[in-house]
Write an enzyme that holds these catalytic residues in place. Sequence first.
Site, PDB file in Angstrom:
ATOM      1  N   LYS A 163       0.865  -1.191   0.000  1.00  0.00           N
ATOM      2  CA  LYS A 163       0.000   0.000   0.000  1.00  0.00           C
ATOM      3  C   LYS A 163       0.895   1.232   0.000  1.00  0.00           C
ATOM      4  O   LYS A 163       1.801   1.357   0.847  1.00  0.00           O
ATOM      5  CB  LYS A 163      -0.872   0.000   1.265  1.00  0.00           C
ATOM      6  CG  LYS A 163      -1.868  -1.143   1.312  1.00  0.00           C
ATOM      7  CD  LYS A 163      -3.029  -0.919   0.349  1.00  0.00           C
ATOM      8  CE  LYS A 163      -4.122  -1.939   0.611  1.00  0.00           C
ATOM      9  NZ  LYS A 163      -5.283  -1.758  -0.267  1.00  0.00           N
ATOM     10  N   LYS A 262     -13.438  -8.110  -7.388  1.00  0.00           N
ATOM     11  CA  LYS A 262     -13.886  -8.452  -6.041  1.00  0.00           C
ATOM     12  C   LYS A 262     -15.351  -8.804  -6.167  1.00  0.00           C
ATOM     13  O   LYS A 262     -16.192  -7.935  -6.428  1.00  0.00           O
ATOM     14  CB  LYS A 262     -13.714  -7.279  -5.087  1.00  0.00           C
ATOM     15  CG  LYS A 262     -12.277  -7.019  -4.730  1.00  0.00           C
ATOM     16  CD  LYS A 262     -12.125  -5.963  -3.668  1.00  0.00           C
ATOM     17  CE  LYS A 262     -10.637  -5.698  -3.448  1.00  0.00           C
ATOM     18  NZ  LYS A 262     -10.407  -4.558  -2.558  1.00  0.00           N
TER      19      LYS A 262
HETATM   20  O1  OSB Z   1      -7.837  -1.827  -1.928  1.00  0.00           O
HETATM   21  O2  OSB Z   1      -7.539  -3.843  -2.404  1.00  0.00           O
HETATM   22  C1  OSB Z   1      -7.879  -2.994  -1.598  1.00  0.00           C
HETATM   23  C2  OSB Z   1      -8.703  -4.751   1.656  1.00  0.00           C
HETATM   24  C3  OSB Z   1      -9.777  -4.025   2.081  1.00  0.00           C
HETATM   25  C4  OSB Z   1     -10.183  -2.939   1.362  1.00  0.00           C
HETATM   26  C5  OSB Z   1      -9.526  -2.593   0.184  1.00  0.00           C
HETATM   27  C6  OSB Z   1      -8.463  -3.335  -0.275  1.00  0.00           C
HETATM   28  C7  OSB Z   1      -8.033  -4.421   0.496  1.00  0.00           C
HETATM   29  C8  OSB Z   1      -6.871  -5.196   0.128  1.00  0.00           C
HETATM   30  C9  OSB Z   1      -6.929  -6.700   0.280  1.00  0.00           C
HETATM   31  O3  OSB Z   1      -5.853  -4.685  -0.252  1.00  0.00           O
HETATM   32  C10 OSB Z   1      -6.262  -7.180   1.522  1.00  0.00           C
HETATM   33  C11 OSB Z   1      -6.555  -8.610   1.834  1.00  0.00           C
HETATM   34  O4  OSB Z   1      -7.726  -9.021   1.867  1.00  0.00           O
HETATM   35  O5  OSB Z   1      -5.602  -9.333   2.096  1.00  0.00           O
HETATM   36 MG    MG Z   2      -7.194  -2.091  -3.973  1.00  0.00          MG
END
Ligand code: OSB
Ligand code: MG
Length: 367
Positions: A163, A262
Amino acid sequence: MKLTSITLRLVKAPLKRPFTTHLETVTEREVIVVEARDQDGGIGYGEAVPFSSPWYTEETVKTCFHMLEDFLIPKTLAFDLTHPNQLAGLWSGIRRNAMAKSALEQAIWDLYAKQEGIYLGKLFGGERTEVDAGVVVASDHIEDALRQIEEGLAVGYRRYKIKINPANDTEYLTQIRRAYPDIPLMVDANSAYSLSDVPHLQKLDDFQLMMIEQPLGHDDIVEHAILQKQLRTPICLDESINSYHDAKSALMLKSCGVITIKMAKVGGWSQAVKIHDLCVEQDIPLWCGGMIEFGISRAHNLALATLKGFTIPGDISSSSRYWEHDIIEPEVIVKNGVIKVPDKPGIGFGIREKRLDELTSYRIVYK
Ligand code: OSB
Ligand code: MG
């Protein structure tokens, strides 16, 4: 198929480690578990995965509960359902609220697949027997991020997603590439940049990234097309893809080179498979996104990732990465970087009833 009742549970547990992005830090996770029952005692499971506040999607645990309780469940129980592929049409008068729809659709598809005695992935044509696992590093300390990558490498994860935001990106990537020059690496910006950052974003082209996920606005498709022309690194769209129509628009405009699906965010299995088929037809690589979820949603994602278009390791990690004890049996396990796909009917995993009860703060049955 005959539905006899639908149960909703509020399920909550602390995360083993905080999940930090520039938007929010998540330390505790609450979801809604949906159980769909038939007259023969069969149970199908779904999981609604919004957050408690609308930082990532506009839906929250409360809005999902409201949509399920007051609209989706009454409409579904009043209908003489013969196949889960009727659900999307049945619900077409209920706008958006994809996460609420996805959870109920998941539960009914799981129930249906169990009645048919077939694994959910196979029901949709998935053939993979193992799925490559990827891990997400969401930390505001570089030392911690490096430690998490090290831990991931020990398990053999096949892709590392970091991130980032404008304040940490080059420092993080420089240090990570110094320590790990060759790992399959990508970044997720969760909309932290704007088009005025093009020169800054072009610097990220030097870090051999597999892709940059969602650099610009969460609701944008046009500006990403303008940005993609100026970057060598492929853009992957996440927040921007909430429907088949969004995916079609992004491909028409060439806003990205990769899409992450997703299931929760696009409204469930039927929409996810439609987007998958479109991307296969147009040769756009896919991976399966994650929502820091419990095992039921994880199991549905795993089944989705068995479809042939999912050619890039996604955000499906082991249950133990986030949970002390998950609610499924066995847990999702990553070994040598892969997850073995079950072949039992439905989601292919059992439910740890005792653990689920322990984490349930509220339960209600609709008939
Ligand atoms: O932006 O992909 C995203 C998790 C929650 C909300 C947004 C995101 C994410 C993740 C996935 O990055 C993390 C995971 O489930 O391991
Ligand atoms: Mg994302």
